[in-house]
Scaffold this motif. Sequence first.
Motif, short mmCIF file in Angstrom:
data_model
loop_
_atom_site.label_atom_id
_atom_site.label_comp_id
_atom_site.label_asym_id
_atom_site.label_seq_id
_atom_site.Cartn_x
_atom_site.Cartn_y
_atom_site.Cartn_z
N LEU A 62 -23.20 -11.33 19.08
CA LEU A 62 -21.70 -11.15 19.21
C LEU A 62 -21.47 -9.84 19.29
O LEU A 62 -22.23 -9.08 19.12
N PRO A 63 -20.25 -9.77 19.95
CA PRO A 63 -20.14 -8.36 20.66
C PRO A 63 -19.61 -7.15 19.47
O PRO A 63 -19.06 -7.68 18.54
N VAL A 64 -20.10 -6.11 19.82
CA VAL A 64 -19.80 -4.92 18.99
C VAL A 64 -19.32 -3.94 19.63
O VAL A 64 -19.22 -2.76 19.18
N THR A 65 -19.10 -4.05 21.23
CA THR A 65 -18.49 -3.29 22.00
C THR A 65 -17.20 -3.69 22.79
O THR A 65 -17.33 -5.11 23.19
N LEU A 66 -16.36 -2.97 23.16
CA LEU A 66 -15.24 -3.74 24.15
C LEU A 66 -15.87 -4.09 25.45
O LEU A 66 -15.53 -5.05 26.02
N ALA A 67 -16.98 -3.45 26.02
CA ALA A 67 -17.66 -3.75 27.31
C ALA A 67 -18.10 -5.16 27.21
O ALA A 67 -18.16 -6.11 28.24
N MET B 195 -16.73 -7.61 25.86
CA MET B 195 -15.88 -8.72 25.86
C MET B 195 -15.05 -8.57 27.15
O MET B 195 -13.90 -9.34 27.55
N GLY B 196 -15.49 -7.64 28.15
CA GLY B 196 -15.00 -7.57 29.53
C GLY B 196 -13.97 -6.29 29.61
O GLY B 196 -13.35 -6.36 30.72
N VAL B 197 -13.86 -5.60 28.43
CA VAL B 197 -12.67 -4.69 28.60
C VAL B 197 -13.40 -3.21 28.83
O VAL B 197 -14.16 -3.07 27.83
N THR B 198 -13.01 -2.46 29.82
CA THR B 198 -13.96 -1.50 30.25
C THR B 198 -12.90 -0.08 30.41
O THR B 198 -13.45 1.03 30.21
N ALA C 286 -8.61 2.17 15.37
CA ALA C 286 -9.67 1.41 14.71
C ALA C 286 -10.47 0.87 15.84
O ALA C 286 -11.86 0.67 15.84
N VAL C 287 -10.01 0.22 16.67
CA VAL C 287 -10.50 -0.54 18.06
C VAL C 287 -11.31 0.35 18.61
O VAL C 287 -12.59 0.13 18.87
N LEU C 288 -10.92 1.58 18.88
CA LEU C 288 -11.80 2.37 19.77
C LEU C 288 -12.87 3.16 18.98
O LEU C 288 -13.97 3.31 19.20
N ALA C 289 -12.52 3.04 17.54
CA ALA C 289 -13.74 3.74 16.77
C ALA C 289 -14.67 2.55 16.46
O ALA C 289 -16.14 2.93 16.66
N ALA C 290 -14.61 1.20 16.30
CA ALA C 290 -15.33 0.12 16.38
C ALA C 290 -16.08 0.24 17.61
O ALA C 290 -17.47 0.26 17.48
N ASP C 291 -15.45 0.40 18.85
CA ASP C 291 -16.38 0.45 19.95
C ASP C 291 -17.15 1.38 20.14
O ASP C 291 -18.45 1.32 20.63
#
Length: 361
Positions: A304-309, A311-314, A348-353
């Motif tokens: 499962l994803p732990v980064t934005l990339a 999920m296709g978000v760069t 929070a999203v950017l921190a998780a990424d």
Amino acid sequence: MLKLMRAPAKYIQGKDALLSTYDETKNLGKSFLFICSRSGEKACRAHLEQSFAGKEAAIRFEIFGGHSSEGEIQRMRDIVRAHGIDCVAGVGGGSAIDTAKATAYYEGLPVLVIPTVSATDAPCTGLSVIYKDDGSFSKYLFYPKNPDVVLVDSTVIANAPVKFLVAGMGDALGTYFEARMCARAKAPSLENGGITRSALALCRLCYETLLENGARAKAAVERHLLTPDVEAIIEANIYLSGVGADNGGLCVAHSVYNGFTALEECTAAHGSVVAFGTIVQLLLENAPGAELRQVQDFCLNVGLPVTLAEMGVTDPARVAVAATKACAPGESIHNMIGDVTPEELTDAVLAADGLGRALRA
């Protein structure tokens, strides 16, 4: 607020369960309409016909149009009336199931749900996502009761591509943490009632099952093997998560998914985004570091994803667009104690990424 619990009237799961369909549903009527996805018909029709062979019941199969749309629901309602159908069944993924639920509801008939993948917890819930005929979102349709019967043939689930099992684990991952926050905030469940201890116990068991059985279940389904680990994860993905979320409520994780639907470049499945959203929620609530790392490690172990990339978000600048949508009025993120602003969610999203990229390094 009164506490309440709802669940399917009957839940059946196991190897070759399709062969028991008639015996388990004969009390629902003498004429059945099976609304199927193309893959659902291919995977299930032969065993369903075998189950009903020689019985005093008529069965009819219809391939639905691909979306649980208003026009498709009306088409199925017309078939129900023309053929005197007593029970409507959905066979396939979420859209086929939602079409069947809505058709049965509007016609005042019982509904049988036969999922062919475990990608979400939709089969057990008392709601459907309804689309307009052009494919755009129309509404959520909430029902006065959950499905009459949910029948899960574990052999069918084990033979489906493993990506569906993994996505279902992602959807299930958010269940306990979202319900825990709703209980703390005294927010209502999806059934608009207070959250019971029973609901929280199901949600906790869902999380514990993912940790104990998830990685081994994935390894087995990659080889299309049916093992006790796979049976445990099927139950977690479909029943524990479905009944848990229905009666425990949603919070940040599902709002993150809803927000990311605004980004065309986001290619991840629903459950995958919910899993990432769970990490985001734990950061927002300042969860203990050990708990956060346990969730991250689980995601890494099962894919499962732990980064934005992933999920296709760069483009980090695009996160603010998703965060704004995720924080729209009525979103479940507002069940968070202290609420969450778009700016706080973006951070929070950017921190998780960032944490995820460090783990991947």
